[in-house]
Structures are given as structure tokens and as C-alpha cells.
Design an enzyme around this catalytic site. Sequence first.
Site, PDB file in Angstrom:
ATOM      1  N   SER A  95       0.826  -1.206   0.000  1.00  0.00           N
ATOM      2  CA  SER A  95       0.000   0.000   0.000  1.00  0.00           C
ATOM      3  C   SER A  95       0.860   1.255   0.000  1.00  0.00           C
ATOM      4  CB  SER A  95      -0.864  -0.017   1.262  1.00  0.00           C
ATOM      5  OG  SER A  95      -1.427   1.245   1.478  1.00  0.00           O
ATOM      6  N   TYR A 141      -2.512   0.167  10.230  1.00  0.00           N
ATOM      7  CA  TYR A 141      -2.713  -0.537   8.955  1.00  0.00           C
ATOM      8  C   TYR A 141      -1.465  -0.397   8.076  1.00  0.00           C
ATOM      9  CZ  TYR A 141      -3.853  -0.730   4.003  1.00  0.00           C
ATOM     10  OH  TYR A 141      -3.799  -0.976   2.659  1.00  0.00           O
ATOM     11  N   LYS A 170       1.583  -3.128   6.804  1.00  0.00           N
ATOM     12  CA  LYS A 170       2.010  -3.383   5.412  1.00  0.00           C
ATOM     13  C   LYS A 170       3.519  -3.206   5.276  1.00  0.00           C
ATOM     14  CE  LYS A 170      -1.830  -4.452   3.339  1.00  0.00           C
ATOM     15  NZ  LYS A 170      -2.004  -5.741   2.654  1.00  0.00           N
TER      16      LYS A 170
HETATM   17  C1  UD1 Z   1      -6.090   4.052   2.675  1.00  0.00           C
HETATM   18  C2  UD1 Z   1      -4.649   3.871   2.392  1.00  0.00           C
HETATM   19  C3  UD1 Z   1      -4.463   3.223   1.034  1.00  0.00           C
HETATM   20  C4  UD1 Z   1      -5.241   1.940   0.982  1.00  0.00           C
HETATM   21  C5  UD1 Z   1      -6.688   2.183   1.321  1.00  0.00           C
HETATM   22  C6  UD1 Z   1      -7.355   0.841   1.420  1.00  0.00           C
HETATM   23  C7  UD1 Z   1      -3.501   5.713   3.543  1.00  0.00           C
HETATM   24  C8  UD1 Z   1      -2.983   7.088   3.460  1.00  0.00           C
HETATM   25  N1  UD1 Z   1      -4.015   5.191   2.426  1.00  0.00           N
HETATM   26  O1  UD1 Z   1      -6.542   4.984   1.766  1.00  0.00           O
HETATM   27  O2  UD1 Z   1      -3.133   2.938   0.843  1.00  0.00           O
HETATM   28  O3  UD1 Z   1      -5.157   1.408  -0.312  1.00  0.00           O
HETATM   29  O4  UD1 Z   1      -6.781   2.838   2.579  1.00  0.00           O
HETATM   30  O5  UD1 Z   1      -8.558   0.925   2.014  1.00  0.00           O
HETATM   31  O6  UD1 Z   1      -3.426   5.104   4.585  1.00  0.00           O
HETATM   32  N2  UD1 Z   1     -12.651  10.496   3.190  1.00  0.00           N
HETATM   33  C9  UD1 Z   1     -13.630  11.393   3.532  1.00  0.00           C
HETATM   34  N3  UD1 Z   1     -14.812  10.902   3.978  1.00  0.00           N
HETATM   35  C10 UD1 Z   1     -15.074   9.568   4.092  1.00  0.00           C
HETATM   36  C11 UD1 Z   1     -14.040   8.654   3.730  1.00  0.00           C
HETATM   37  C12 UD1 Z   1     -12.843   9.153   3.290  1.00  0.00           C
HETATM   38  O7  UD1 Z   1     -13.442  12.597   3.445  1.00  0.00           O
HETATM   39  O8  UD1 Z   1     -16.173   9.181   4.515  1.00  0.00           O
HETATM   40  C13 UD1 Z   1     -11.381  11.029   2.694  1.00  0.00           C
HETATM   41  C14 UD1 Z   1     -10.196  10.573   3.530  1.00  0.00           C
HETATM   42  O9  UD1 Z   1      -9.978  11.449   4.603  1.00  0.00           O
HETATM   43  C15 UD1 Z   1      -9.093  10.605   2.489  1.00  0.00           C
HETATM   44  C16 UD1 Z   1      -9.794  10.269   1.174  1.00  0.00           C
HETATM   45  O10 UD1 Z   1     -11.187  10.519   1.404  1.00  0.00           O
HETATM   46  O11 UD1 Z   1      -8.561  11.875   2.381  1.00  0.00           O
HETATM   47  C17 UD1 Z   1      -9.639   8.810   0.788  1.00  0.00           C
HETATM   48  O12 UD1 Z   1      -9.968   8.025   1.908  1.00  0.00           O
HETATM   49  P1  UD1 Z   1     -10.130   6.459   1.818  1.00  0.00           P
HETATM   50  O13 UD1 Z   1     -10.976   6.116   0.664  1.00  0.00           O
HETATM   51  O14 UD1 Z   1     -10.541   5.966   3.159  1.00  0.00           O
HETATM   52  O15 UD1 Z   1      -8.693   5.941   1.462  1.00  0.00           O
HETATM   53  P2  UD1 Z   1      -7.300   6.270   2.175  1.00  0.00           P
HETATM   54  O16 UD1 Z   1      -7.444   6.389   3.640  1.00  0.00           O
HETATM   55  O17 UD1 Z   1      -6.645   7.383   1.439  1.00  0.00           O
END
Ligand code: UD1
Length: 348
Positions: free
Chosen positions: A127, A151, A155
Site C-alpha cells: 500500500s 494498517y 504493510k
Molecule cells: C487508505 C490507504 C491506502 C489503501 C486504502 C485501502 C492511507 C494514506 N491510504 O486509503 O493505501 O489502499 O486505505 O482501504 O493510509 N474520506 C472522507 N470521507 C469519508 C471517507 C474518506 O473525506 O467518509 C477522505 C479521507 O480522509 C481521504 C480520502 O477521502 O482523504 C480517501 O480516503 P479512503 O478512501 O478511506 O482511502 P485512504 O485512507 O486514502
Amino acid sequence: MTGPTALVTGGAGFIGSHCCLDLLLNGFEVIVVDNLVNSSAAAVERVQRISDKRVAFYQMDLADQSSLDTVFENHKIDVVLHFAAYKAVGDSMNRPLEYYSNNLAGLLSLLTAMRKAGIKHLIFSSSCSIYGDAEGLPITESSPARPTNPYARSKLMAEQILADLCGRYCDWSVTALRYFNPAGAHESGEIGEDPSGVPGNVVPYLTQLAAGRLDELTVFGSDYPTPDGTAVRDYIHVMDVVEGHRLALEAGPVPGFRKYNLGTGVGTSVLELVREFSEVSGRQIPYRLAARRPGDVAELVACPDLAHAELGWTAHRTLRDMCEDAWRFQKLHPLGYGDPTNMIGSRR
Ligand code: UD1
């Protein structure tokens, strides 16, 4: 004549199921081991129906060493693709022990079974989160690893274990693919992302919201040092991720440990993603700006050059393709895999 045999852990999950489909369509025999935590047997069923091929499916936990050993005794396995893991950043902050235990014990048990069976070829789901708060963008494979949550640390630890293993046993071939933010679905709309409970990841949250299953998106953080203040990610279509696996497989086995970024090189903010998804779905996406989510970082964008140079891999699909395909799956299957009437071939 049968093709090579791949054991896919987590093959009922989001990326694993898409990868199984691609393997089957490219002549592989596929064995799936999955404990069905956050995944669905219906995904395996649909993969079989789309491909018109059978999968050998074992519902079991990887930590169950003796059952896993039996799978390796029962099949002549050529390569292992290891997807099975817990994967939600926020959840990992609340349940660190469960994350380390599941993600590392599962890996160790798998490697032990592989060693006993003499299988030395592994593709590992890593990841981009291992990079943490990256200093320079885009991120290359040699950017420092500074994970910010359990998490991500699980990894990174897994990669370190694999590198040590390859250091000790020079005939092992291990490729770690560091995914950026995989989303979307197979273009058939028959398999896709269907997390259990309220989605922790933003794309399935958006699709379920547009489908009327959720009311409002909470945007985590609007004060990041990014153009619109919301966090920037490199969203990559799941089928591009899958193609990365196939190319890594076709390139090997090559002794040693290698790692590749799988990303597009294009960053998208949460608000840009909301706009794109709203256009594609034709639905309003109500959202509320809120505090940052613990463990999140401002910006993660890949430099995908190494995978291109060494594997011949490039992400071909756009953010729009990703939104369209994710939405198609949700529209065809509003309740995801949970709707028993909503099998392949039925349309709403
Ligand atoms: C994380 C991991 C990524 C992994 C993925 C798998 C990190 C930085 N990245 O992605 O490597 O492949 O999980 O699940 O650890 N968000 C909102 N509202 C929501 C959900 C998310 O604003 O309800 C925002 C988050 O704050 C983030 C972006 O959307 O900025 C993406 O979030 P998400 O889809 O959860 O993925 P990551 O956390 O980036």
C-alpha cells in the site's frame, strides 16, 4: 492441458475477486482462500459465472496453519497472490492489535505453508500508505517509508519480512505492489466494492450515498495544504491494479524482492472526486466539512515510472471511468452482494 495454478488469498474481497476473474480469463487455475470477513462468497460465484470457469474455494482463516497446509498439499500451486488483510485506516487506529495480528500472523502462516510446500513465488498487496506524510511528490519507491497508522505499519512490516526472506533464500521471488487508492469495478458491473457495514473508504461511501443508502458524506479535513483544503489521493481503477498483477506475474518468477507503485500519477482532492462522482451519477452529493481523520495524510500521488519501465504497466483508465464503473455496480446491485434476488443477469 491446464494452465498454471494461482492461490489467491482474499479472493472474495474487492481487489482479490477482480484479480481472480482476470486470472481465470488468462488461463490460470484459481484457488481462493478467504475467511469472508469483509468479503462475500457471492463475489466468487459471480467471478465463476462471468468467466464460465470454476474456482476451488476454501473458507478459512490464514492463521489456521494446518488447514492452510492441507490446501497446499491438495493442489500443485505455482504462485501465490496475497490480498487477505484488514485495510481500513480509521479502524486500524481503534484496533491496532487486531490489525497487526491479522495482517502479520496471516502472512507468516502463509509463508510457512509456502516454504513447506516449496512454493517460492509471491505477489504481495502492499500500500502507498507506507509512505505516510511524503515530503516530495510524486512518490517513488525509494521515497522514505513513514507510515502513520497501524494498517500502514502492518504493510511496511510485511514488506520487511518479505525482504528478509528473499535475503535469506535466494530462490524466492516476491513482488510487493504498492497500490495507491484502488476503486471502481469490473466494467460488467457484476463485481465491485461492497464493504460490510458503513464504508470507511470514500468511493464506496459515495456510491452508497448516491444509491440512497446514506445521507451525507463527511469530508475529513478541509484545512490541508492542498488547493481546496481537502486531502489529495491518487485514485486508481481496480482493473488497472489487476493488470499490474498480471504483468508482475508474467515478468516472474525472478529471484529477489521487488516493489512497485501502482498509481496513475494524478492527484484528486476529495471535493474534486465528489464533483466527478456527482456528474457521473447525476445525483446531488450532500457533504459536510469536518475535522481531519486521525491517521490521514494530506497528499499521496504516485510516480508510476518503475512499474512502467520494468513491468510495462501503465494505468489506462481515468477517474471518470472509475466513477462510472463503481456507479454501474452500485446501480445494478443497490444492496451489493447482500441482495439475494440480484444475481448476475438480473437488471433493475
Ligand atoms: C487508505 C490507504 C491506502 C489503501 C486504502 C485501502 C492511507 C494514506 N491510504 O486509503 O493505501 O489502499 O486505505 O482501504 O493510509 N474520506 C472522507 N470521507 C469519508 C471517507 C474518506 O473525506 O467518509 C477522505 C479521507 O480522509 C481521504 C480520502 O477521502 O482523504 C480517501 O480516503 P479512503 O478512501 O478511506 O482511502 P485512504 O485512507 O486514502
